[in-house]
Design an enzyme around this catalytic site. Structure first.
Site, mmCIF file in Angstrom:
data_model
loop_
_atom_site.group_PDB
_atom_site.id
_atom_site.type_symbol
_atom_site.label_atom_id
_atom_site.label_comp_id
_atom_site.label_asym_id
_atom_site.label_seq_id
_atom_site.Cartn_x
_atom_site.Cartn_y
_atom_site.Cartn_z
ATOM 1 C CG HIS A 1 -0.602 0.342 2.498
ATOM 2 N ND1 HIS A 1 -0.273 -0.588 3.450
ATOM 3 C CD2 HIS A 1 -0.459 1.544 3.096
ATOM 4 C CE1 HIS A 1 0.053 0.024 4.582
ATOM 5 N NE2 HIS A 1 -0.054 1.321 4.396
ATOM 6 C CG ASP B 1 0.437 -4.010 2.873
ATOM 7 O OD1 ASP B 1 0.951 -3.524 1.841
ATOM 8 O OD2 ASP B 1 -0.340 -3.381 3.601
ATOM 9 C CB SER C 1 2.662 1.635 6.541
ATOM 10 O OG SER C 1 1.447 1.282 7.113
HETATM 11 N N1 ARG Z 1 -4.931 0.807 7.781
HETATM 12 C C1 ARG Z 1 -3.626 0.892 7.219
HETATM 13 C C2 ARG Z 1 -3.090 2.316 7.275
HETATM 14 O O1 ARG Z 1 -3.604 3.142 7.954
HETATM 15 C C3 ARG Z 1 -3.546 0.299 5.851
HETATM 16 C C4 ARG Z 1 -4.281 1.054 4.780
HETATM 17 C C5 ARG Z 1 -4.149 0.461 3.405
HETATM 18 N N2 ARG Z 1 -4.913 -0.764 3.224
HETATM 19 C C6 ARG Z 1 -6.209 -0.787 2.860
HETATM 20 N N3 ARG Z 1 -6.808 -1.947 2.765
HETATM 21 N N4 ARG Z 1 -6.891 0.300 2.597
HETATM 22 O O2 ARG Z 1 -2.514 2.911 6.449
HETATM 23 N N1 ASP Z 2 -1.449 1.535 8.103
HETATM 24 C C1 ASP Z 2 -0.671 2.605 8.705
HETATM 25 C C2 ASP Z 2 0.318 3.191 7.688
HETATM 26 O O1 ASP Z 2 0.091 3.153 6.511
HETATM 27 C C3 ASP Z 2 0.010 2.138 9.937
HETATM 28 C C4 ASP Z 2 -0.853 2.324 11.149
HETATM 29 O O2 ASP Z 2 -1.620 3.308 11.213
HETATM 30 O O3 ASP Z 2 -0.723 1.502 12.049
HETATM 31 O O4 ASP Z 2 1.276 3.831 8.056
#
Ligand code: ARG
Ligand code: ASP
Length: 719
Positions: A84, A220, A654
């Protein structure tokens, strides 16, 4: 605060035999944590992690593309980050013929690695405390406004001096809410090429359905490589550039990790707010977030309805859905977590204790009325926060309005505007037009518009209503009637009309453009915001920041009094940090216990060819059925996919390396469990967990799935 957490933590550790530690530590100051880290199981020294005298792990961690973290895993500059995090570049290089998002991408030689114009990888070279120099000239008598001026001027001067003597990028950052300043020297790599990415149904497996959720099965990761000039220096892209030889790269462990094992995460957390008074946390978690959650939930329902009906719409709205959905889901977790944890009450107890402590000594006079003053100030701030939240979560979610905003400049053109400027405005508008219509579905926008405008009208008091809302109420039978007219009359629903208009544009047409109802609506809400909300929001925000600086200083003194041998960590501010904790599951609610790892079995259980997020390719199924995991299998024989641990992470972490007691790579951090997303405001070791993809799954995909084993040959593998 700390005490509360510690006692909770002791209770928690009795249950789970797990020591999850709060804190995102400045690597340069890690000496203070060394003993604790070693007691928790670390076999190395903090000098191995951060040193400016010899190579150390910090030489292998980068801020990836301005928002994520990446780590170097070979002596040829090979870099790992999340799928991502590399997503935009995978998309950038994808075409209908070469759809890397869908099918994945693997450069089979260095020649096939793809340049990414505009990308960056930033590596910290050194940092130093410049607090005294930044605060030179600030005294107890200095007013807040004067202070801001002095600090800005000092920072500018110190930075310029440093830049004159260095080839590196220099930045000066505030820590502890303006109580400390550090100067950081960075090497900025700009030639970073895309090397590989798994197909989205591995790299994004579970999609938005599983986002923030445990158990998780997302592969990921994506792979890049840093290039430098032939003399080894960071440089812009050039064909002559060569792979970067880093001072350090992470060895990779194939041993996996067990419950209770020590881990640490090294990366770039973006922002946390752990030191706010109760009134601020309450405003955020109980007033602002519920509004955003409610409104986004309603918008997402509308998206879903259309996305389920039409595969084309599904793809068109995938990214918009992901963007809105990421915050929506996270904030739900924050609200619930804070309520379950009785977070506001705990903050209030701390505020009270802090005030009592301030009463004990005349020297603490500056802190005596802080909590009361915060309460007053946040009360004054609240209507402005609400106004901003409603504007951004309602009117600005109407796509046709924000699209029309791209034409604002053209609508102000006169016969005296130079043709060059007009041409530029037209070119910009044209670019925006092709991007917009690629992913636009008008029935969604109409339904969203009617819903959000009604919500805006219902929920904002007269003083905070843009004129548009009053017009709708006074001149139309209902909101729907206005929306019908808006969409019938605006030019912005038709790509053909918009392009024709742009092709034939002359200054005499500007007036007509300015009268387009979508552009008028946009201007109306934004002008209202600029004239009635923005200045006051900034003014109050600055006052709050000044008060928070004093509160932070007080908390540091308070903490030093109560807990002299452990430092306080500064809130995240997009600088390099180390956090540590142990591998372990948790109990999200009564009668439910989560294990600390997932396996490929779970992917097969989730598999559903009819649900986009859960499609599994034949190739992966074949490998699964043949149990062809090679040396990447766990000692239990299964293929581990993801695992959780008690590391205090946030957005920006991330892609961060998660390392074992020897500093060997175990995986890549990519998310948190949503029960624990409140960790940005209050950390609760019993439920806050970071989620990582197991490095063995990453290598299994690279090697067995994609057949790119030559990449593995570059790495240092510890079996
Ligand atoms: N929750 C994670 C973050 O805040 C991953 C986001 C990307 N993945 C997704 N399925 N949208 O960035
Ligand atoms: N998913 C988040 C990121 O892209 C990481 C988090 O918020 O724990 O940095």
């Amino acid at each position: 605060m700390k005490k509360i957490i510690l006692s909770f933590f002791i209770v928690a550790s009795l249950f789970f035999n797990l020591r999850a530690d709060e804190g995102m530590w400045i690597p340069m100051l890690l000496q203070n944590n060394e003993q604790e880290m070693q007691e928790m199981g670390m076999n190395i020294t903090v000098e191995d992690i951060y040193s400016i005298n010899h190579s150390s792990m910090k030489d292998a961690v980068v801020l990836f593309d301005g928002g994520c973290t990446g780590e170097i895993v070979s002596d040829q500059g090979l870099l790992l980050t999340n799928h991502h995090c590399g997503f935009d570049w995978i998309q950038y290089h994808s075409t209908v013929e070469h759809d890397y998002l869908t099918h994945g991408f693997w450069a089979m030689s260095k020649e096939e690695e793809l340049p990414c114009p505009g990308i960056s990888a930033v590596m910290l070279k050194s940092m130093e405390d410049v607090t005294e120099r930044v605060l030179e000239g600030v005294t107890k008598e200095t007013s807040n406004d004067e202070r801001a001026e002095i600090v800005t001027a000092n920072i500018k001067r110190i930075k310029e001096e440093a830049e004159a003597n260095s080839d590196y990028q220099v930045i000066i950052k505030s820590f502890y809410h303006g109580n400390k300043y550090y100067m950081i020297y960075n090497e900025v790599f700009k030639d970073v090429r895309m090397v590989g990415a798994p197909p989205s149904n591995i790299g994004k497996f579970g999609g938005d359905t599983d986002n923030w959720v445990w158990p998780r099965h997302t592969g990921d990761f994506s792979v890049f490589r840093i290039y430098v000039s032939p003399d080894g220096k960071a440089a812009d892209y050039s064909e002559d550039n060569v792979p970067y030889t880093p001072n350090y790269h992470f060895p990779i462990s194939l041993k996996g990790a067990d419950e209770g094992d020590f881990t640490f995460v090294f990366g770039y957390p973006a922002r946390t707010n752990e030191y706010l008074p109760a009134v601020a946390v309450n405003q955020e978690a109980n007033i602002i977030y519920p509004i955003s959650v409610d409104l986004r939930g309603k918008i997402l329902d509308i998206y879903n309805k259309y996305q389920e009906k039409d595969p084309k719409v599904r793809i068109q709205y995938a990214s918009k859905h992901a963007g809105l959905g990421n915050g929506w889901k996270k904030w739900m977790g924050v609200i619930e977590g804070i309520n379950n944890f009785k977070g506001i009450q705990k903050k209030k107890n701390f505020d009270r204790k802090f005030t009592e402590w301030a009463l004990e000594s005349r020297q603490r006079g500056a802190y005596l009325n802080l909590i009361k003053d915060f309460e007053k100030l946040y009360a004054e701030y609240e209507p402005y926060r609400l106004a901003t939240t409603y504007l951004s979560e309602t009117a600005l979610q109407i796509e046709i309005l924000t699209f029309a905003a791209n034409f604002k400049g053209l609508s102000q053109v006169t016969k005296d505007t130079p043709q060059e400027e007009i041409d530029e405005l037209i070119a910009e508008a044209k670019a925006a037009t092709s991007v917009f219509f690629k992913d636009y579905h008008q029935p969604i926008d109409e339904e969203v518009a009617a819903m959000v405008l009604q919500e805006y009208i219902n929920n904002q008091p007269q003083d905070f209503r843009p004129e548009l809302l009053n017009t709708i109420v006074e001149k139309y039978d209902n909101v729907q009637a206005y929306v019908d007219e808006l969409f019938a009359k605006t030019m912005f629903t038709s790509q053909e009309n918009v392009n024709k208009f742009l092709d034939e544009f002359k200054p005499s047409k500007a007036k007509k453009l300015a009268k387009d109802p979508a552009l008028m609506a946009y201007n109306n809400v934004m002008d209202f915001y600029i004239n009635n909300v923005r200045a006051k929001t900034i003014e109050l925000g600055n006052q709050i920041a000044d008060m928070q600086r004093v509160f932070m200083r007080g908390q540091m003194e308070y903490h030093a009094d109560q807990n002299p041998d452990k430092m306080m960590y500064p809130d995240a501010n997009f600088t390099l940090r180390v956090t540590y904790g142990k591998i372990g599951g948790f109990k999200p609610k009564d009668a439910v216990t989560y294990k600390h790892f997932t396996t490929l079995d779970g992917i097969m259980q989730k598999e559903n060819p009819d649900i986009y997020d859960y499609v599994v390719t034949d190739r992966l199924r074949e490998l699964y059925e043949a149990k062809d995991y090679g040396r990447y299998a766990d000692k239990d024989g299964s293929m581990h996919v993801a695992f959780i641990a008690g590391n205090h992470t946030t957005g920006g972490n991330s892609g961060s390396p998660i390392l074992n007691a020897d500093g060997h790579l175990l995986g890549l951090n990519f998310d948190r469990t949503w029960e624990g997303t409140m960790s940005d405001l209050i950390y609760d070791p019993s439920i806050c967990r970071n989620i990582s993809v197991d490095i063995r799954y990453v290598l299994f995909i690279i090697d067995k799935y994609a057949g790119a084993s030559y990449l593995i040959d570059e790495m240092t593998i510890i079996e």
